[in-house]
Design an enzyme around this catalytic site. Structure first.
Site, PDB file in Angstrom:
ATOM      1  N   HIS A   1      -7.678   5.783  18.214  1.00 44.94           N
ATOM      2  CA  HIS A   1      -9.082   5.608  17.828  1.00 44.94           C
ATOM      3  C   HIS A   1      -9.854   6.909  17.640  1.00 44.94           C
ATOM      4  O   HIS A   1     -10.515   7.061  16.621  1.00 44.94           O
ATOM      5  CB  HIS A   1      -9.852   4.636  18.709  1.00 44.94           C
TER       6      HIS A   1
ATOM      7  N   ARG B   1      -0.193  -7.581   7.016  1.00 44.53           N
ATOM      8  CA  ARG B   1      -0.013  -6.255   6.444  1.00 44.53           C
ATOM      9  C   ARG B   1       1.431  -5.830   6.691  1.00 44.53           C
ATOM     10  O   ARG B   1       2.188  -6.551   7.345  1.00 44.53           O
ATOM     11  CB  ARG B   1      -0.980  -5.268   7.083  1.00 44.53           C
ATOM     12  N   ARG B   2       1.826  -4.684   6.182  1.00 45.75           N
ATOM     13  CA  ARG B   2       3.130  -4.076   6.447  1.00 45.75           C
ATOM     14  C   ARG B   2       4.272  -5.035   6.162  1.00 45.75           C
ATOM     15  O   ARG B   2       5.174  -5.191   6.972  1.00 45.75           O
ATOM     16  CB  ARG B   2       3.221  -3.640   7.906  1.00 45.75           C
TER      17      ARG B   2
ATOM     18  N   HIS C   1     -10.185  -2.752   5.626  1.00 43.69           N
ATOM     19  CA  HIS C   1     -11.098  -1.961   6.449  1.00 43.69           C
ATOM     20  C   HIS C   1     -10.795  -0.465   6.334  1.00 43.69           C
ATOM     21  O   HIS C   1     -11.685   0.337   6.081  1.00 43.69           O
ATOM     22  CB  HIS C   1     -11.014  -2.417   7.911  1.00 43.69           C
ATOM     23  N   PHE C   2      -9.514  -0.078   6.491  1.00 41.93           N
ATOM     24  CA  PHE C   2      -9.344   1.388   6.508  1.00 41.93           C
ATOM     25  C   PHE C   2      -9.259   2.007   5.123  1.00 41.93           C
ATOM     26  O   PHE C   2      -9.393   3.212   5.002  1.00 41.93           O
ATOM     27  CB  PHE C   2      -8.250   1.874   7.464  1.00 41.93           C
ATOM     28  N   HIS C   3      -9.108   1.199   4.067  1.00 44.61           N
ATOM     29  CA  HIS C   3      -9.260   1.824   2.751  1.00 44.61           C
ATOM     30  C   HIS C   3     -10.718   2.109   2.404  1.00 44.61           C
ATOM     31  O   HIS C   3     -10.981   3.006   1.605  1.00 44.61           O
ATOM     32  CB  HIS C   3      -8.574   1.004   1.650  1.00 44.61           C
TER      33      HIS C   3
ATOM     34  N   TYR D   1     -12.312   8.987  14.380  1.00 46.45           N
ATOM     35  CA  TYR D   1     -13.512   9.823  14.342  1.00 46.45           C
ATOM     36  C   TYR D   1     -13.206  11.236  13.882  1.00 46.45           C
ATOM     37  O   TYR D   1     -14.064  11.919  13.326  1.00 46.45           O
ATOM     38  CB  TYR D   1     -14.237   9.762  15.693  1.00 46.45           C
TER      39      TYR D   1
HETATM   40  C1  HEM Z   1      -3.943   5.550  -4.380  1.00 44.27           C
HETATM   41  C2  HEM Z   1      -4.347   4.355  -4.164  1.00 44.27           C
HETATM   42  C3  HEM Z   1      -3.903   3.542  -2.986  1.00 44.27           C
HETATM   43  C4  HEM Z   1      -3.241   2.351  -3.044  1.00 44.27           C
HETATM   44  C5  HEM Z   1      -2.820   1.600  -4.290  1.00 44.27           C
HETATM   45  C6  HEM Z   1      -2.996   1.929  -1.694  1.00 44.27           C
HETATM   46  C7  HEM Z   1      -2.360   0.748  -1.342  1.00 44.27           C
HETATM   47  C8  HEM Z   1      -2.013   0.391  -0.061  1.00 44.27           C
HETATM   48  C9  HEM Z   1      -1.403  -0.861   0.311  1.00 44.27           C
HETATM   49  C10 HEM Z   1      -1.046  -2.000  -0.640  1.00 44.27           C
HETATM   50  C11 HEM Z   1      -1.192  -0.840   1.655  1.00 44.27           C
HETATM   51  C12 HEM Z   1      -0.592  -1.937   2.510  1.00 44.27           C
HETATM   52  C13 HEM Z   1       0.884  -1.919   2.533  1.00 44.27           C
HETATM   53  C14 HEM Z   1       1.448  -2.859   3.565  1.00 44.27           C
HETATM   54  O1  HEM Z   1       0.782  -3.114   4.597  1.00 44.27           O
HETATM   55  O2  HEM Z   1       2.563  -3.368   3.370  1.00 44.27           O
HETATM   56  C15 HEM Z   1      -1.665   0.444   2.129  1.00 44.27           C
HETATM   57  C16 HEM Z   1      -1.616   0.871   3.445  1.00 44.27           C
HETATM   58  C17 HEM Z   1      -2.247   2.001   3.923  1.00 44.27           C
HETATM   59  N1  HEM Z   1      -3.024   2.890   3.195  1.00 44.27           N
HETATM   60 FE1  HEM Z   1      -3.264   2.872   1.202  1.00 44.27          FE
HETATM   61  N2  HEM Z   1      -3.532   2.855  -0.822  1.00 44.27           N
HETATM   62  C18 HEM Z   1      -4.093   3.856  -1.573  1.00 44.27           C
HETATM   63  C19 HEM Z   1      -4.767   4.969  -1.085  1.00 44.27           C
HETATM   64  C20 HEM Z   1      -4.919   5.262   0.248  1.00 44.27           C
HETATM   65  C21 HEM Z   1      -5.721   6.348   0.765  1.00 44.27           C
HETATM   66  C22 HEM Z   1      -6.500   7.344  -0.079  1.00 44.27           C
HETATM   67  C23 HEM Z   1      -5.591   6.321   2.120  1.00 44.27           C
HETATM   68  C24 HEM Z   1      -6.190   7.205   3.189  1.00 44.27           C
HETATM   69  C25 HEM Z   1      -6.597   8.403   3.057  1.00 44.27           C
HETATM   70  C26 HEM Z   1      -4.722   5.217   2.455  1.00 44.27           C
HETATM   71  C27 HEM Z   1      -4.327   4.899   3.739  1.00 44.27           C
HETATM   72  C28 HEM Z   1      -3.493   3.851   4.057  1.00 44.27           C
HETATM   73  C29 HEM Z   1      -2.999   3.589   5.390  1.00 44.27           C
HETATM   74  C30 HEM Z   1      -3.300   4.402   6.644  1.00 44.27           C
HETATM   75  C31 HEM Z   1      -2.206   2.436   5.300  1.00 44.27           C
HETATM   76  C32 HEM Z   1      -1.485   1.739   6.467  1.00 44.27           C
HETATM   77  C33 HEM Z   1      -0.056   2.113   6.515  1.00 44.27           C
HETATM   78  C34 HEM Z   1       0.676   1.279   7.538  1.00 44.27           C
HETATM   79  O3  HEM Z   1       0.359   0.081   7.691  1.00 44.27           O
HETATM   80  O4  HEM Z   1       1.555   1.827   8.196  1.00 44.27           O
HETATM   81  N3  HEM Z   1      -4.342   4.602   1.296  1.00 44.27           N
HETATM   82  N4  HEM Z   1      -2.181   1.170   1.073  1.00 44.27           N
HETATM   83 CU   LIG Z   2     -10.426   1.950  16.741  1.00 38.88          CU
END
Ligand code: HEM
Ligand SMILES: [Cu+2]
Ligand SMILES: [Cu+2]
Lengths: 161, 548
Positions: free
Chosen positions: B222, B436-437, B373-375, B226
């Site tokens: 967490h 997710r995931r 939320h985190f996007h 921040y």
């Molecule tokens: C370029 C465009 C982006 C697309 C199309 C995208 C798409 C996705 C998708 C579909 C997931 C879910 C995958 C899953 O749970 O199976 C994901 C997870 C995630 N994304 Fe993105 N994303 C983008 C940009 C970003 C950016 C800019 C950040 C942060 C700076 C970010 C951070 C994350 C994180 C932390 C996860 C979680 C990973 C996990 O569950 O282990 N994403 N993204």
């Molecule tokens: Cu938190």
């Protein structure tokens, strides 16, 4: 510099924020204490190498309408759930006792609030009181990544009335 | 005095900022590309393009490169620039060099393990899933590099403090120091756990306890949030008033917000473990209360920034309840990018309060809601703010004009629209239970029909997001290598004029308060875990092979 009016507004906002957040906290404590809605906490530890000494997968009806469902999650299925559907007739209260034989898994019944993490080495116990008229077939799935077979890990819960 | 100031040179500092910025940009590029693959794989009706193992490798890369590497490196770059210019001090060269080498070496080692397919454990790396030792060692080296970096910055700050004992800390520097203090609160227990549990697990197949390891992870997880948000907040506080030519509405309120971040951002990690069995409801509830306390500074920030915008809009002749909005410089990509990011942060705050609401977490935990939320938080409030800031920072550091301000403007609006679509759809479909995931959301044809239209909307938003990201990369690399040369450069951060210090500038007090709250929140939790006795389980590879 801020005018007096602006300073007043600023204080007003602080009061709004503090009251709003306090109201949220009070309501969370209230639903817990008064309504009995809590998060899962009960566990007993167990030895993953000798799981059958700690849990026997299957359904037991403790008293009419009260079921204990013992589930072992392993890569990559739920037993019962995936091996055969979990079928419950007129459940009033369901107690899930769940553990994992390998990774961390998740146990989610889609469309219900049942959602709990399953740890190897720990048997979790969660209770669910389903709405009185709830019936049908529900998708059960693992919602925590557990290796390459993760997305195959699904099962069925059937509630009959 | 003033001639003295003009002669300070920041050659090493700027070189450090340039290198770390470039590493961050490359991480953003690669991570974004991985996002595209995830999107295609997860969308119903789209062909499957990678096998499961590759999917999870890519997802690990996406999380690590974007949430950890892009953010950390951009923050280091920004921190050095802000502190050196605002305090007009040099930063110790040896420490900077060492921090830079360790951070890059650690990142490289972890990235290598991922790209070789030896670390499909996701960026949360929960045991007993096991990755190659290079992955864990890389993380530890990156963390040590970041500590040395923090020492370098504090060293510079204390040198300044010695010369200027009776002035308050300038706001942007205070934001940087807050960020680093949060990082120093968060990382030592994580490093301890990785060295105690995960490195032996991966080297010698030593068994681990999952609840213990997860609790250390979320102790870190967490405040990490921040660590991403505070630099963005700092940029809003510092850059938006500068661009608008007005003072910040309330500098005091801004400092109070930063201090609340210092004291309350760490004792809250259990809100990521609401549905973990084995932790008492009482301890979870205590941390829920701290979580609502740490929501306060975000709400104070919201007021402060909106009030600043309104003041500027009215000074420019805007009137009526909302008429002032029209007078703001929406055509400027720096202003627009930061303000749009700020707006989406508001929505991120709302869904964050839902996540933190104890039993409500049952409905959203591990669903696509959380991804939505985190996007909008790290993926936009932080990332789009950094993108906007880079349109100021890159010209200053590389002495090149931004290749096209028109395209830059289009790029930030595109990002906003894309995220609005993608995140909204993710939030809603998460409420329907989409996990997710997951490599394959069709569940062998059992996919509930309510999921499908919204997952298609996620894909539409995601494609536009990738387009915006690609446009951004084109603009920055074109700027760095082919932008028109700028002769004399202007500093965008200037030495601050200073008031006298107050209790708000006494960081030591607030650090002590933070440590006390952390102890209150976490000592009972760890006592519960350790007094029950650990339950050790053997490690496994992602393929399902039991080790040891
Ligand atoms: C370029 C465009 C982006 C697309 C199309 C995208 C798409 C996705 C998708 C579909 C997931 C879910 C995958 C899953 O749970 O199976 C994901 C997870 C995630 N994304 Fe993105 N994303 C983008 C940009 C970003 C950016 C800019 C950040 C942060 C700076 C970010 C951070 C994350 C994180 C932390 C996860 C979680 C990973 C996990 O569950 O282990 N994403 N993204
Ligand atoms: Cu938190
Ligand atoms: Cu799974």
């Amino acid at each position: 510099m801020m005018s007096q009016e602006e300073v007043r507004l600023e204080y007003l906002w602080v009061i709004v924020v503090v009251s709003m957040l306090s109201a949220f906290i009070v309501s969370l404590v209230y639903v817990g204490v008064a309504k009995g809605f809590w998060t899962p906490e009960e566990v007993v530890t167990c030895d993953v190498k000798k799981l059958d000494e700690f849990i026997e997968p299957g359904i037991r009806e403790l008293e009419p309408g009260v079921y204990e469902v013992n589930i072992v999650a392993r890569r990559w299925f739920f037993e019962p759930g995936s091996t055969q559907p979990i079928v419950l007739e007129n459940p009033r209260k369901i107690i899930f006792r769940i553990t994992s034989a390998d990774y961390i898994h998740g146990f989610e019944i889609v469309g219900t609030p049942v959602n709990v993490m399953i740890f190897p080495g720990y048997i979790a116990e969660v209770e669910w009181i389903p709405p009185k008229n709830l019936q049908g077939e529900f998708l059960v799935l693992c919602n925590e990544y557990c290796g390459i077979g993760h997305s195959n890990m699904r099962g069925i819960l059937i509630i009959k009335r | 005095m003033s001639t003295m100031q003009k002669t300070i040179e920041f050659r090493v500092e700027d070189k450090f900022s340039k290198i770390t910025l470039a590493v961050g940009l490359i991480a953003l590029l690669l991570g974004g590309f991985f996002g595209l693959i995830q999107l295609i794989e997860r969308t119903p009706y789209m062909p499957s393009i990678v096998p499961p193992k590759t999917y999870y490798t890519i997802l690990t890369g996406h999380g690590v490169l974007l949430a950890l590497v892009w953010t950390t490196f951009f923050i280091m770059s920004l921190a050095v620039y802000i502190v050196s210019r605002e305090l007009r001090v040099n930063i110790n060269k040896t420490l900077l060099l060492l921090a830079c080498i360790l951070a890059i070496a650690g990142t490289f080692s972890a990235a290598l393990a991922i790209l070789l397919g030896k670390a499909a454990v996701l960026y949360t790396f929960y045991p007993p899933l096991t990755a190659h030792p290079l992955f864990y060692l890389g993380l530890v080296v990156l963390i040590i590099g970041s500590w040395i970096f923090a020492v370098a910055i504090f060293h510079a700050y204390l040198a300044w403090r010695k010369n200027k004992p009776s002035t308050s800390i300038p706001l942007a520097t205070m934001g940087v120091l807050t960020t680093l203090i949060i990082w120093l609160e968060a990382t030592p227990p994580l490093a301890f756990m990785v060295l105690k549990n995960l490195v032996p697990m991966s080297l010698h197949y030593t068994p681990v306890d999952v609840l213990e390891s997860r609790t250390y992870f979320w102790y870190f997880g967490h405040p990490l949030v921040y660590f991403w948000i505070v630099p963005a907040v700092t940029l809003w506080y510092y850059a938006l008033p500068k661009i608008l030519g007005v003072p910040l509405f309330s500098e005091k309120m801004a400092k109070i917000a930063l201090i609340l971040f210092i004291v309350a951002s760490t004792p809250v990690g259990l809100h990521h473990q609401f549905v973990d069995p084995g932790i008492s409801n009482i301890y979870k509830l205590v941390q829920t209360i701290f979580t609502f306390i740490v929501a306060t500074p975000s709400l104070l920030t919201a007021f402060n920034i909106v009030a600043t915008l309104e003041r500027a809009g009215r000074l420019r002749g805007g009137n009526g309840v909302l008429g002032w909005l029209k007078k703001l410089p929406w055509g400027d990509p720096v202003f627009a990018g930061m303000t749009l990011a700020f707006i989406l942060f508001g929505f991120g705050g709302i869904s964050g309060v839902v996540n933190a609401s104890f039993i409500l977490n049952y409905v959203v935990h591990n669903t696509l809601w959380v991804v939505g939320h985190f996007h909008i938080t790290v993926g936009t409030a932080t990332t789009l703010t950094f993108i906007a800031a880079s349109y100021l920072l890159i010209p200053v550091l590389f002495k090149r004009e931004v290749a096209s301000m028109r395209l830059a403007r289009a790029q930030v609006y595109l990002w906003f629209v894309a995220i609005a679509i993608m995140s909204t759809a993710m939030h809603i479909v998460g409420l329907y239970g989409v996990p997710r995931r997951t490599y394959d959301v069709t569940y062998g044809g059992q996919i509930p029909s309510s999921w499908i239209p919204l997952l298609l909307a996620v894909a539409v938003g995601g494609i536009v997001l990738v387009a915006s990201g690609a446009l951004y990369q084109a603009i920055v690399w074109r700027t760095i290598f082919g932008g028109k040369r700028l002769e004399d450069h202007i500093d965008v951060v200037n030495e601050a004029t200073l008031a006298s210090p107050t209790i708000l500038d006494n960081l030591r007090i607030w650090i002590i308060v933070a440590v006390i709250l952390i102890a209150v929140a976490y000592i009972p939790t760890f006592l519960e875990i350790y007094s029950r006795g650990l339950s050790l389980v053997p490690p496994l590879t992602p393929e399902g092979q039991i080790l040891g």
